[in-house]
Design an enzyme around this catalytic site. Sequence first.
Site, PDB file in Angstrom:
ATOM      1  N   CYS A 242     -32.351   0.470  -8.360  1.00 54.61           N
ATOM      2  CA  CYS A 242     -33.021   1.127  -9.483  1.00 54.61           C
ATOM      3  C   CYS A 242     -33.801   2.320  -8.934  1.00 54.61           C
ATOM      4  O   CYS A 242     -33.904   2.500  -7.714  1.00 54.61           O
ATOM      5  CB  CYS A 242     -33.983   0.151 -10.140  1.00 54.61           C
TER       6      CYS A 242
ATOM      7  N   HIS B 277     -45.927 -14.177  -6.823  1.00 56.49           N
ATOM      8  CA  HIS B 277     -45.138 -12.950  -6.639  1.00 56.49           C
ATOM      9  C   HIS B 277     -46.093 -11.782  -6.379  1.00 56.49           C
ATOM     10  O   HIS B 277     -47.131 -11.653  -7.022  1.00 56.49           O
ATOM     11  CB  HIS B 277     -44.279 -12.682  -7.875  1.00 56.49           C
TER      12      HIS B 277
ATOM     13  N   GLU C 225     -46.012  -8.664  -7.075  1.00 59.61           N
ATOM     14  CA  GLU C 225     -46.325  -7.770  -8.191  1.00 59.61           C
ATOM     15  C   GLU C 225     -47.421  -8.361  -9.073  1.00 59.61           C
ATOM     16  O   GLU C 225     -48.343  -7.663  -9.503  1.00 59.61           O
ATOM     17  CB  GLU C 225     -45.062  -7.499  -9.025  1.00 59.61           C
TER      18      GLU C 225
ATOM     19  N   THR D 143     -42.429  -7.006 -14.187  1.00 54.55           N
ATOM     20  CA  THR D 143     -41.350  -6.101 -14.614  1.00 54.55           C
ATOM     21  C   THR D 143     -39.950  -6.689 -14.468  1.00 54.55           C
ATOM     22  O   THR D 143     -38.991  -6.136 -15.009  1.00 54.55           O
ATOM     23  CB  THR D 143     -41.385  -4.811 -13.759  1.00 54.55           C
TER      24      THR D 143
ATOM     25  N   CYS E 104     -38.837  -3.841 -16.994  1.00 50.87           N
ATOM     26  CA  CYS E 104     -38.419  -2.443 -16.845  1.00 50.87           C
ATOM     27  C   CYS E 104     -36.969  -2.223 -17.294  1.00 50.87           C
ATOM     28  O   CYS E 104     -36.206  -3.173 -17.466  1.00 50.87           O
ATOM     29  CB  CYS E 104     -38.609  -1.998 -15.401  1.00 50.87           C
TER      30      CYS E 104
ATOM     31  N   SER F 213     -36.804 -11.439  -7.440  1.00 48.51           N
ATOM     32  CA  SER F 213     -36.946 -12.033  -8.774  1.00 48.51           C
ATOM     33  C   SER F 213     -35.816 -11.593  -9.700  1.00 48.51           C
ATOM     34  O   SER F 213     -35.167 -12.407 -10.358  1.00 48.51           O
ATOM     35  CB  SER F 213     -38.304 -11.626  -9.367  1.00 48.51           C
ATOM     36  N   ASN F 214     -35.544 -10.292  -9.733  1.00 48.88           N
ATOM     37  CA  ASN F 214     -34.545  -9.835 -10.716  1.00 48.88           C
ATOM     38  C   ASN F 214     -33.148 -10.316 -10.356  1.00 48.88           C
ATOM     39  O   ASN F 214     -32.322 -10.550 -11.231  1.00 48.88           O
ATOM     40  CB  ASN F 214     -34.632  -8.321 -10.896  1.00 48.88           C
TER      41      ASN F 214
HETATM   42  S1  SF4 Z   1     -40.191  -2.063 -11.835  1.00 49.50           S
HETATM   43 FE1  SF4 Z   1     -38.006  -1.922 -12.274  1.00 49.50          FE
HETATM   44  S2  SF4 Z   1     -37.512   0.197 -11.701  1.00 49.50           S
HETATM   45 FE2  SF4 Z   1     -39.428  -0.325 -10.682  1.00 49.50          FE
HETATM   46  S3  SF4 Z   1     -38.859  -1.147  -8.676  1.00 49.50           S
HETATM   47 FE3  SF4 Z   1     -39.083  -2.888 -10.044  1.00 49.50          FE
HETATM   48  S4  SF4 Z   1     -37.001  -3.255 -10.783  1.00 49.50           S
HETATM   49 FE4  SF4 Z   1     -37.037  -1.184  -9.964  1.00 49.50          FE
END
Ligand code: SF4
Length: 334
Positions: free
Chosen positions: A35, A147, A149, A187, A217, A246-247
């Site tokens: 991304c 996490h 974040e 996100t 996001c 995570s994603n």
């Molecule tokens: S918030 Fe979304 S665009 Fe930004 S680093 Fe994480 S996954 Fe990528």
Amino acid sequence: MSSAIPLNVGITRSAVSGAADSPKRVLLAEPRGYCAGVDRAVETVEKALEKHGAPIYVRKEIVHNRHVVETLRERGVIFVDETDEVPEGSVVVFSAHGVSPMVHSSAAERSLHTIDATCPLVTKVHQEAKRFARDDFDILLIGHEGHEEVEGTAGEAPDHVQLVDGPDAVDNVTVRDENKVIWLSQTTLSVDETMETVQRLRERFPSLQDPPSDDICYATQNRQTAVKAMAPECDLVIVVGSRNSSNSVRLVEVALGAGARAAYLVDYAREVDPAWLEGVRTIGITSGASVPEILVEGVLELLADHGFGDVQPVTTANETLVFALPRELRAARA
Ligand code: SF4
């Protein structure tokens, strides 16, 4: 040892494409992989290496991908857990996941030269947390405990933020004023599970406010949408990504939820178990937002060797977003 997470949950119905006489094929999700935030974070470290020379320190993994971290380590990056491990006066890069104000202060105390690679979309959530804390809201932050974040975002307003780790955690939430409650989120969550959590929160707090704009996001949402489009046709979905991403883990769950008969997470092609391919006709491939395309190419090559040379893209969005590098490195990109 394989790092594949065997999340094939034993769904027994046959996929249409599973007929023995149908041709073998690969459905390739688009968008997938890097991304804009990850691209920027990795380039930030590369440019910092060019500008300042090795070693460069990076607090936490710059992005959650084994290959990326190992490659940068070989080039002279030293990954640390906290800034007190960085020698005074050195260059330290903060990862894409963001840091709390306390981390900035501790770096300043040690006279570190900081370069902040926090994704701008994470920074946006930090700004929301600060704004709603200023207005004295209770902020219900939906995300995964531990996490990075979430720790960074919660650290912006520790007296106002409560973590809600999924729908089952809703019953434990308490607020001061039910009319001043807002939810925000990490996100990289599953869109569907987050909406379930929000629904349960709203049942308890009918005046719950939504974030000013989506916190999950664009990249997370787009990758999940592409997987949902292809999963119903897939006997098997292989997600390229790391366990702590995570994603990427969410993509495995989304694939299974959308009808894939089995789904696995692998860092590298060598972790694909040939037994997974037995009786399989259609394989879906995608990758998490922190995964370089070279790792997907490795999996495609391996599948081609097993007769899966027919690769058909499944495109649900085109991404063009690019973020500027941190200010101190912009000249390096030019
Ligand atoms: S918030 Fe979304 S665009 Fe930004 S680093 Fe994480 S996954 Fe990528």
